[in-house]
Design a protein around this motif. Structure first.
Motif, PDB file in Angstrom:
ATOM      1  N   TYR A 658       0.827  -1.194   0.000  1.00 22.39           N
ATOM      2  CA  TYR A 658       0.000   0.000   0.000  1.00 22.39           C
ATOM      3  C   TYR A 658       0.873   1.260   0.000  1.00 22.39           C
ATOM      4  O   TYR A 658       1.910   1.318   0.653  1.00 22.39           O
ATOM      5  N   LYS A 660       0.682   5.804  -0.120  1.00 26.76           N
ATOM      6  CA  LYS A 660      -0.169   6.904   0.313  1.00 26.76           C
ATOM      7  C   LYS A 660      -0.492   7.915  -0.783  1.00 26.76           C
ATOM      8  O   LYS A 660      -1.384   8.744  -0.606  1.00 26.76           O
ATOM      9  N   ASP A 681      -2.957   2.046  -4.009  1.00 27.78           N
ATOM     10  CA  ASP A 681      -3.190   3.233  -3.182  1.00 27.78           C
ATOM     11  C   ASP A 681      -4.041   2.819  -1.986  1.00 27.78           C
ATOM     12  O   ASP A 681      -5.009   2.067  -2.127  1.00 27.78           O
ATOM     13  N   GLU A 682      -3.703   3.339  -0.815  1.00 24.48           N
ATOM     14  CA  GLU A 682      -4.386   2.908   0.400  1.00 24.48           C
ATOM     15  C   GLU A 682      -5.858   3.323   0.442  1.00 24.48           C
ATOM     16  O   GLU A 682      -6.616   2.815   1.269  1.00 24.48           O
ATOM     17  N   ARG A 683      -6.279   4.189  -0.477  1.00 22.59           N
ATOM     18  CA  ARG A 683      -7.708   4.541  -0.528  1.00 22.59           C
ATOM     19  C   ARG A 683      -8.575   3.326  -0.886  1.00 22.59           C
ATOM     20  O   ARG A 683      -9.767   3.321  -0.633  1.00 22.59           O
ATOM     21  N   LYS A 685      -7.981   0.292   0.260  1.00 23.65           N
ATOM     22  CA  LYS A 685      -7.690  -0.747   1.257  1.00 23.65           C
ATOM     23  C   LYS A 685      -8.945  -1.455   1.743  1.00 23.65           C
ATOM     24  O   LYS A 685      -8.931  -2.662   2.029  1.00 23.65           O
TER      25      LYS A 685
END
Length: 808
Positions: A658, A660, A681-683, A685
């Protein structure tokens, strides 16, 4: 008749080569293949790994404008359909301006054959030329509306504005809107002054309705373009640290690359003031450059060939302006320029101030980086302005303003009651224009240097090519400078003759030597001869070739080999081509590169960061680049190798990293193992449950059906799996279904699709069904019906106003 004689080869079944059209054909290879099967696709994988087809081709069948264009193209050969729109639309404008038919025809010829419009046709900028062609009838509709013909003017404005939008060249439409805003502003000022604001605002309401109706007719194309535009390389940047372009819009240097030189505006009057077009062969055996080569060439013909080949060295061609290159100058006509100056002095109609303000603004904006003070304000603060490049093209608006004021000047002479005052102003216009031309003939060096800013570099490069003979290189450079001055002087003399003839015609009328019909007809002939001669430098009969429905370049041996592969969906990377301007490979295979001014921002950023300094093989693998084409540096032969590490259509991975931000994501894909890991992208997750996903070495996923708009996969696993698909992520229309049920998916590896799939055997489908297109089509249909009704009602209303004759 003008079309027939000027474009005779087109009526003989021939067509213009149009380099840009040929390039554009490569982008629609897959689209055309499916059209032949009776299938419409809105997505193509043929270029840049995959992109929407909206800016390449889309049917837009619900819009009436599509059917009007189809009818014109089916009736008239290319480019006659566009030229007739120019001529008839501009004739209509001049009739609305209350010109007699011969003057209206003269104005139509002047605008239509302004050199820029003809050069656009040669270059194949068909959409841009079409957008400019509708300038005149749009202005005619607006003027009718402002005069109080609300229904007729409003409905015609809606029709022609709808056609303008359908031409799909937003830049030209934007430039026209700037001119219209100036016109409306001036009309508002006079309405307030004359206390007629009620009728003015009534006109504005009708024009606003026309705008809404034109937008509705084109709802599908506008909505799709707006939605897609934010994702293209003209949209906002995803990167902050590694971005090579600004956060939003185009880079200033890139946008200003083709800026008009301040002094280069002299080409309005003297076409070869800056040497004409770059790459044009204008030097003959009598030129100074050819005479230099005569001593070392074997034949006079070879000397001429050498002289014209100097275009291959920086700053050593006949064109010596600041642009990287140009197909030709903006030439409005010598007689037209003289009459424009005369019009500024003699025309009393307030439309003069609109025309002058528009010309001044467009000239200032056209200067771009050469005089950026006004242009920078627009570039930094005006909405959408920084999305456009080639800022010199705004002079297309000036090219219609010049003939309008020029012909209004003649009309003023025809209606003048006091000929002495008119004659005084005529003489002043003659002194101004003639004086400038005499300077350009006698002492042009007062205004022009005839030396390119790149000429010193060109001399150095030429000296090296001549085996370090610097003396000869300088001699050639001086000869080229001399030839540029000779070209300018010859055209200045030519322009002076046309100005003198125009002056003489007006003087003859003022002195009652000829009548109004003879004057008008004479100006039609004079203007036609003037622009015809210059346009023939750029659009000759030789530009036409035997017509072929489609153009396909010669397939290389490697192309033929790759085409034997029956895999329906893989990509090719060609080291020998610029990935941003690859017009060859898309004709034969799905390419990592391509040719489109509307490529996605993420693919642009990927090329900038992963393919500029070196080639990132990991990215080629994840994009399913199955074949890599290269060239032997010694022999120049083109070869090919199969990429054994290509990841395929889809695959399961065993780990997720992941990040940011887009910057971290771009950095992470610089070196990773795409077959085993994914960068996310951690969005996204919350769409991934790694604890439920463990690698099943026996799990499979494969492509079972390929259609660019509908991809079908089959998966089988004993546990939940994270799948990566070698397809471009675009969430403005792609829908994923698992066993017929819509399921969320996410983006991985900066620009690919990915999803977590459940345990078991499943059918995975990706369908491209953009709401912007399909709902937009419904709105377009409704708008088209309303437009037809409005036009019908306008025709009925105008017919009722006609006086009926009494029966005998």
């Amino acid at each position: 008749m003008i079309c027939f004689f000027y474009f005779t080869p087109a009526f003989q079944g021939k067509t213009l080569g149009q380099a840009d059209v040929i390039g554009a054909q490569s982008t629609v290879t897959e689209i055309n293949a499916y059209k032949e099967k009776g299938t419409t696709i809105l997505w193509t994988n043929q270029i840049f790994g995959g992109m929407p087809a909206f800016q390449l081709w889309a049917p837009y069948k619900a819009s009436i404008t599509t059917h009007v264009i189809s009818t014109l193209k089916a009736t008239f050969p290319n480019p006659i359909d566009t030229v007739l729109i120019f001529l008839i639309g501009t004739y209509f404008l001049f009739i609305v301006l209350k010109m007699n038919p011969w003057l209206a025809a003269a104005g139509a010829v002047a605008f239509t054959f302004s050199s820029y419009n003809i050069i656009l046709l040669v270059a194949g900028h068909a959409n841009q030329a079409a957008a400019i062609a509708y300038f005149a009838p749009i202005l005619a509709g607006i003027i009718l509306t402002l005069r109080g013909k609300y229904i007729l003017g409003g409905s015609l404005t809606a029709l022609f504005l709808a056609m303008e939008i359908r031409a799909n060249h937003i830049q030209m439409t934007y430039y026209l809107m700037l001119a219209i805003l100036i016109l409306v502003g001036i009309e508002l000022y006079h309405a307030i002054k004359a206390k007629t604001t009620s009728s003015f605002f009534k006109s504005v309401v009708y024009l606003a309705g026309a705008l809404i109706l034109a937008v509705a007719v084109n709802a599908s194309i506008l909505w799709s373009t707006y939605e897609y535009g934010k994702e293209t390389y003209r949209g906002p940047s995803n990167l902050t640290r590694q971005a090579s372009e600004p956060k939003n819009g185009l880079g200033r240097e890139y946008a200003y690359q083709w800026s008009q030189g301040v002094a280069e505006c002299l080409t309005f009057l003297v076409p070869n003031a800056f040497g004409g077009g770059s790459g044009t062969e204008v030097l003959d055996e009598n030129s100074a450059t050819a005479k230099v080569f005569a001593g070392i060439a074997q034949t006079p013909e070879q000397a001429v060939q050498y002289a014209n080949s100097m275009n291959g060295f920086p700053g050593m061609g006949t064109y010596w302006g600041n642009k990287p290159g140009t197909s030709g100058p903006f030439y409005f006509g010598a007689a037209i320029c003289f009459l424009f100056i005369f019009g500024l002095l003699v025309v009393r109609n307030r439309i003069k101030w609109w025309l002058l303000a528009t010309v001044v603004l467009t000239m200032l904006l056209s200067f771009g980086g050469n005089w950026p003070y006004v242009s920078d304000i627009f570039f930094n603060y005006f909405p959408l302005y920084n999305k456009f490049r080639t800022v010199e093209s705004i002079l297309a608006v000036a090219s219609i303003c010049f003939p309008i004021l020029a012909l209004l000047a003649i009309k003023e002479v025809l209606e003048a009651r006091e000929s002495k005052e008119v004659f005084k102003k005529l003489k002043l216009a003659g002194y101004i224009t003639g004086g400038l031309l005499l300077i350009l003939i006698a002492v042009p060096e007062l205004l022009l240097s005839f030396r390119s800013t790149e000429q010193a570099n060109g001399v150095a490069a030429l000296a090296e090519a001549l085996k370090n003979d610097t003396a000869l290189a300088n001699t050639i450079s001086n000869a080229i400078t001399k030839d540029r001055a000779a070209l300018e002087r010859a055209d200045a003399i030519r322009s002076l003759i046309f100005v003198a003839l125009a002056f003489g015609l007006l003087l003859a009328y003022i002195k009652n030597k000829i009548n109004s019909t003879a004057l008008s007809l004479s100006f039609l002939v004079l203007i036609l001869v003037d622009v015809w001669q210059i346009d023939k430098r750029y659009l000759k009969d030789e530009n036409f070739a035997d017509k072929v429905e489609t153009y396909t370049p010669q397939a290389r041996v490697v192309d033929q080999f790759i085409q034997r592969d029956k895999d329906p969906n893989f990509k090719v990377f060609d080291y020998t081509q610029n990935p941003r301007a690859d017009t060859h490979n898309p004709f034969f295979n799905k390419s990592f590169g391509g040719y489109s001014a509307a490529r996605l921002k993420r693919i642009e950023e990927l090329i900038d960061n992963q393919f500029t300094k070196s080639i990132n093989h990991d990215v080629l693998d994840m994009m399913n680049v199955k074949y890599i084409i290269n060239q032997d540096p010694k022999t120049g032969s083109v070869g090919m190798q199969a990429n054994e590490t290509a990841c395929g259509h889809a695959w399961f991975i065993n780990s997720v990293k992941y990040v940011k931000s887009a910057d971290e994501e771009m950095e992470a894909i610089s070196s990773f193992a795409p077959k085993h890991a994914a960068i996310v992208d951690e969005r996204y997750k919350n769409q991934i449950s790694e604890k439920d996903a463990y690698l099943d070495t026996n799990a499979t996923i494969k492509l079972v059906s390929y259609n660019p708009d509908h991809m079908v996969y089959q998966s089988s696993s004993t546990s939940s799996q994270i799948a990566i698909f070698s397809e471009i992520y675009y969430d403005k229309g792609w829908i994923m279904k698992v066993d017929g049920r819509e399921t969320p998916y996410f983006r991985a590896n900066y620009l690919l699709r990915a999803a977590q799939l459940p345990v078991g055997n499943h059918k995975i489908e990706f369908n491209f069904h953009p709401t912007s297109y399909y709902m937009g089509e419904n709105i377009s249909l409704a708008g088209s019906v309303l437009l037809v009704l409005a036009l019908g009602f306008a025709g009925y209303s105008e017919n009722k106003k006609k006086p009926t004759g009494k029966k005998a």
